[in-house]
Design a protein around this motif. Structure first.
Motif, mmCIF file in Angstrom:
data_model
loop_
_atom_site.group_PDB
_atom_site.id
_atom_site.type_symbol
_atom_site.label_atom_id
_atom_site.label_comp_id
_atom_site.label_asym_id
_atom_site.label_seq_id
_atom_site.Cartn_x
_atom_site.Cartn_y
_atom_site.Cartn_z
ATOM 1 N N MET A 1 0.832 -1.192 0.000
ATOM 2 C CA MET A 1 0.000 0.000 0.000
ATOM 3 C C MET A 1 0.877 1.257 0.000
ATOM 4 O O MET A 1 0.558 2.222 -0.674
ATOM 5 C CB MET A 1 -0.919 -0.034 1.208
ATOM 6 C CG MET A 1 -1.990 1.011 1.187
ATOM 7 S SD MET A 1 -3.219 0.858 -0.107
ATOM 8 C CE MET A 1 -4.116 -0.549 0.437
ATOM 9 N N ARG A 2 1.967 1.201 0.733
ATOM 10 C CA ARG A 2 2.854 2.361 0.803
ATOM 11 C C ARG A 2 3.429 2.690 -0.575
ATOM 12 O O ARG A 2 3.468 3.847 -0.978
ATOM 13 C CB ARG A 2 3.966 2.101 1.811
ATOM 14 C CG ARG A 2 4.929 3.251 1.967
ATOM 15 C CD ARG A 2 5.991 2.974 3.007
ATOM 16 N NE ARG A 2 6.384 1.581 2.986
ATOM 17 C CZ ARG A 2 6.771 0.899 4.065
ATOM 18 N NH1 ARG A 2 6.833 1.482 5.219
ATOM 19 N NH2 ARG A 2 7.108 -0.373 3.967
ATOM 20 N N ASP A 3 3.849 1.662 -1.308
ATOM 21 C CA ASP A 3 4.381 1.886 -2.649
ATOM 22 C C ASP A 3 3.303 2.431 -3.589
ATOM 23 O O ASP A 3 3.580 3.273 -4.435
ATOM 24 C CB ASP A 3 4.973 0.602 -3.222
ATOM 25 C CG ASP A 3 6.275 0.210 -2.536
ATOM 26 O OD1 ASP A 3 6.919 1.076 -1.921
ATOM 27 O OD2 ASP A 3 6.634 -0.977 -2.619
ATOM 28 N N ALA A 4 2.078 1.948 -3.435
ATOM 29 C CA ALA A 4 0.970 2.452 -4.256
ATOM 30 C C ALA A 4 0.745 3.932 -3.982
ATOM 31 O O ALA A 4 0.527 4.720 -4.903
ATOM 32 C CB ALA A 4 -0.303 1.655 -3.979
ATOM 33 N N ALA A 5 0.828 4.327 -2.716
ATOM 34 C CA ALA A 5 0.636 5.733 -2.353
ATOM 35 C C ALA A 5 1.753 6.613 -2.899
ATOM 36 O O ALA A 5 1.545 7.793 -3.173
ATOM 37 C CB ALA A 5 0.563 5.879 -0.829
ATOM 38 N N ARG A 6 2.923 6.024 -3.101
ATOM 39 C CA ARG A 6 4.060 6.770 -3.650
ATOM 40 C C ARG A 6 4.036 6.835 -5.172
ATOM 41 O O ARG A 6 4.956 7.347 -5.791
ATOM 42 C CB ARG A 6 5.361 6.141 -3.185
ATOM 43 C CG ARG A 6 5.609 6.307 -1.713
ATOM 44 C CD ARG A 6 6.902 5.680 -1.299
ATOM 45 N NE ARG A 6 7.128 5.892 0.120
ATOM 46 C CZ ARG A 6 7.879 5.122 0.867
ATOM 47 N NH1 ARG A 6 8.492 4.080 0.341
ATOM 48 N NH2 ARG A 6 8.025 5.375 2.147
ATOM 49 N N GLY A 7 2.987 6.267 -5.784
ATOM 50 C CA GLY A 7 2.848 6.358 -7.232
ATOM 51 C C GLY A 7 3.434 5.196 -7.996
ATOM 52 O O GLY A 7 3.573 5.265 -9.211
ATOM 53 N N ASN A 8 3.766 4.106 -7.308
ATOM 54 C CA ASN A 8 4.349 2.940 -7.961
ATOM 55 C C ASN A 8 3.282 2.221 -8.776
ATOM 56 O O ASN A 8 2.337 1.651 -8.222
ATOM 57 C CB ASN A 8 4.957 2.010 -6.912
ATOM 58 C CG ASN A 8 5.639 0.812 -7.523
ATOM 59 O OD1 ASN A 8 5.011 -0.005 -8.169
ATOM 60 N ND2 ASN A 8 6.942 0.716 -7.298
ATOM 61 N N ALA A 9 3.426 2.250 -10.098
ATOM 62 C CA ALA A 9 2.425 1.658 -10.996
ATOM 63 C C ALA A 9 2.280 0.165 -10.759
ATOM 64 O O ALA A 9 1.168 -0.365 -10.767
ATOM 65 C CB ALA A 9 2.793 1.933 -12.454
ATOM 66 N N GLN A 10 3.396 -0.538 -10.548
ATOM 67 C CA GLN A 10 3.328 -1.993 -10.348
ATOM 68 C C GLN A 10 2.586 -2.338 -9.063
ATOM 69 O O GLN A 10 1.802 -3.283 -9.025
ATOM 70 C CB GLN A 10 4.727 -2.613 -10.342
ATOM 71 C CG GLN A 10 4.709 -4.126 -10.338
ATOM 72 C CD GLN A 10 4.064 -4.713 -11.589
ATOM 73 O OE1 GLN A 10 4.396 -4.328 -12.703
ATOM 74 N NE2 GLN A 10 3.132 -5.642 -11.405
ATOM 75 N N ALA A 11 2.808 -1.572 -8.005
ATOM 76 C CA ALA A 11 2.115 -1.823 -6.740
ATOM 77 C C ALA A 11 0.609 -1.613 -6.907
ATOM 78 O O ALA A 11 -0.196 -2.409 -6.410
ATOM 79 C CB ALA A 11 2.656 -0.903 -5.648
ATOM 80 N N ARG A 12 0.239 -0.573 -7.624
ATOM 81 C CA ARG A 12 -1.185 -0.316 -7.876
ATOM 82 C C ARG A 12 -1.784 -1.418 -8.733
ATOM 83 O O ARG A 12 -2.887 -1.901 -8.467
ATOM 84 C CB ARG A 12 -1.363 1.040 -8.544
ATOM 85 C CG ARG A 12 -1.014 2.200 -7.626
ATOM 86 C CD ARG A 12 -1.116 3.523 -8.332
ATOM 87 N NE ARG A 12 -0.785 4.628 -7.436
ATOM 88 C CZ ARG A 12 -0.931 5.902 -7.770
ATOM 89 N NH1 ARG A 12 -1.380 6.240 -8.955
ATOM 90 N NH2 ARG A 12 -0.615 6.835 -6.896
ATOM 91 N N PHE A 13 -1.049 -1.838 -9.762
ATOM 92 C CA PHE A 13 -1.522 -2.913 -10.624
ATOM 93 C C PHE A 13 -1.694 -4.200 -9.816
ATOM 94 O O PHE A 13 -2.702 -4.895 -9.952
ATOM 95 C CB PHE A 13 -0.545 -3.132 -11.778
ATOM 96 C CG PHE A 13 -0.936 -4.267 -12.672
ATOM 97 C CD1 PHE A 13 -1.927 -4.107 -13.620
ATOM 98 C CD2 PHE A 13 -0.328 -5.510 -12.541
ATOM 99 C CE1 PHE A 13 -2.307 -5.162 -14.444
ATOM 100 C CE2 PHE A 13 -0.692 -6.564 -13.355
ATOM 101 C CZ PHE A 13 -1.690 -6.392 -14.311
ATOM 102 N N ASP A 14 -0.726 -4.511 -8.974
ATOM 103 C CA ASP A 14 -0.793 -5.727 -8.156
ATOM 104 C C ASP A 14 -2.011 -5.712 -7.237
ATOM 105 O O ASP A 14 -2.644 -6.757 -7.022
ATOM 106 C CB ASP A 14 0.480 -5.903 -7.335
ATOM 107 C CG ASP A 14 1.691 -6.250 -8.193
ATOM 108 O OD1 ASP A 14 1.525 -6.627 -9.377
ATOM 109 O OD2 ASP A 14 2.825 -6.114 -7.677
#
Length: 83
Positions: A1-14
Protein backbone atom coordinates in the motif's frame (compact mmCIF):
# COMPACT_ATOMS: atom_id res chain seq x y z
CA UNK A 1 0.00 0.00 0.00
CA UNK A 2 2.85 2.36 0.80
CA UNK A 3 4.38 1.89 -2.65
CA UNK A 4 0.97 2.45 -4.26
CA UNK A 5 0.64 5.73 -2.35
CA UNK A 6 4.06 6.77 -3.65
CA UNK A 7 2.85 6.36 -7.23
CA UNK A 8 4.35 2.94 -7.96
CA UNK A 9 2.43 1.66 -11.00
CA UNK A 10 3.33 -1.99 -10.35
CA UNK A 11 2.11 -1.82 -6.74
CA UNK A 12 -1.19 -0.32 -7.88
CA UNK A 13 -1.52 -2.91 -10.62
CA UNK A 14 -0.79 -5.73 -8.16
CA UNK A 15 -3.56 -4.47 -5.88
CA UNK A 16 -5.94 -4.47 -8.84
CA UNK A 17 -4.99 -8.08 -9.59
CA UNK A 18 -5.48 -9.06 -5.96
CA UNK A 19 -8.99 -7.61 -5.87
CA UNK A 20 -9.96 -8.95 -9.28
CA UNK A 21 -8.84 -12.51 -8.41
CA UNK A 22 -9.38 -12.57 -4.66
CA UNK A 23 -5.75 -13.22 -3.78
CA UNK A 24 -3.41 -11.84 -1.15
CA UNK A 25 -5.95 -12.13 1.65
CA UNK A 26 -8.65 -10.02 -0.01
CA UNK A 27 -11.95 -11.13 -1.49
CA UNK A 28 -12.97 -10.50 -5.07
CA UNK A 29 -14.16 -6.91 -5.33
CA UNK A 30 -14.47 -5.59 -8.88
CA UNK A 31 -15.05 -2.02 -7.71
CA UNK A 32 -11.75 -2.04 -5.81
CA UNK A 33 -10.04 -3.82 -8.71
CA UNK A 34 -11.24 -1.16 -11.17
CA UNK A 35 -10.10 1.57 -8.79
CA UNK A 36 -6.58 0.15 -8.51
CA UNK A 37 -6.28 -0.55 -12.22
CA UNK A 38 -7.36 3.06 -12.88
CA UNK A 39 -4.77 4.36 -10.44
CA UNK A 40 -2.11 2.19 -12.11
CA UNK A 41 -3.16 3.48 -15.54
CA UNK A 42 -2.93 7.03 -14.24
CA UNK A 43 0.81 6.59 -13.71
CA UNK A 44 1.41 4.94 -17.06
CA UNK A 45 0.57 1.26 -16.66
CA UNK A 46 -0.66 -0.12 -19.98
CA UNK A 47 -1.48 -3.38 -18.19
CA UNK A 48 -3.65 -1.35 -15.81
CA UNK A 49 -5.53 0.17 -18.73
CA UNK A 50 -6.11 -3.24 -20.29
CA UNK A 51 -7.24 -4.92 -17.06
CA UNK A 52 -9.48 -2.00 -16.14
CA UNK A 53 -11.29 -2.46 -19.45
CA UNK A 54 -11.65 -6.20 -18.86
CA UNK A 55 -13.01 -5.73 -15.35
CA UNK A 56 -15.39 -3.02 -16.53
CA UNK A 57 -17.05 -5.51 -18.88
CA UNK A 58 -18.26 -7.40 -15.80
CA UNK A 59 -19.50 -4.30 -13.95
CA UNK A 60 -22.63 -2.19 -14.04
CA UNK A 61 -22.44 1.50 -14.92
CA UNK A 62 -23.11 2.35 -11.26
CA UNK A 63 -20.25 0.15 -10.10
CA UNK A 64 -17.88 1.85 -12.55
CA UNK A 65 -18.96 5.29 -11.33
CA UNK A 66 -18.36 4.17 -7.74
CA UNK A 67 -14.89 2.84 -8.64
CA UNK A 68 -14.05 6.15 -10.30
CA UNK A 69 -15.29 8.06 -7.25
CA UNK A 70 -13.15 5.89 -4.95
CA UNK A 71 -10.07 6.42 -7.14
CA UNK A 72 -10.52 10.20 -7.01
CA UNK A 73 -11.06 10.10 -3.24
CA UNK A 74 -7.94 7.98 -2.77
CA UNK A 75 -5.87 10.48 -4.77
CA UNK A 76 -7.16 13.37 -2.66
CA UNK A 77 -6.53 11.46 0.56
CA UNK A 78 -2.96 10.51 -0.34
CA UNK A 79 -2.21 14.05 -1.52
CA UNK A 80 -3.39 15.42 1.84
CA UNK A 81 -1.16 12.97 3.74
CA UNK A 82 1.84 13.99 1.64
CA UNK A 83 1.28 17.69 2.32
Amino acid sequence: MRDAARGNAQARFDLGVAYSCGTGGVGVDLIEAHKWFSLAALVGSEEGQHCRAEVAEEMTAREIVEAQRLARAWLVQTACRAA
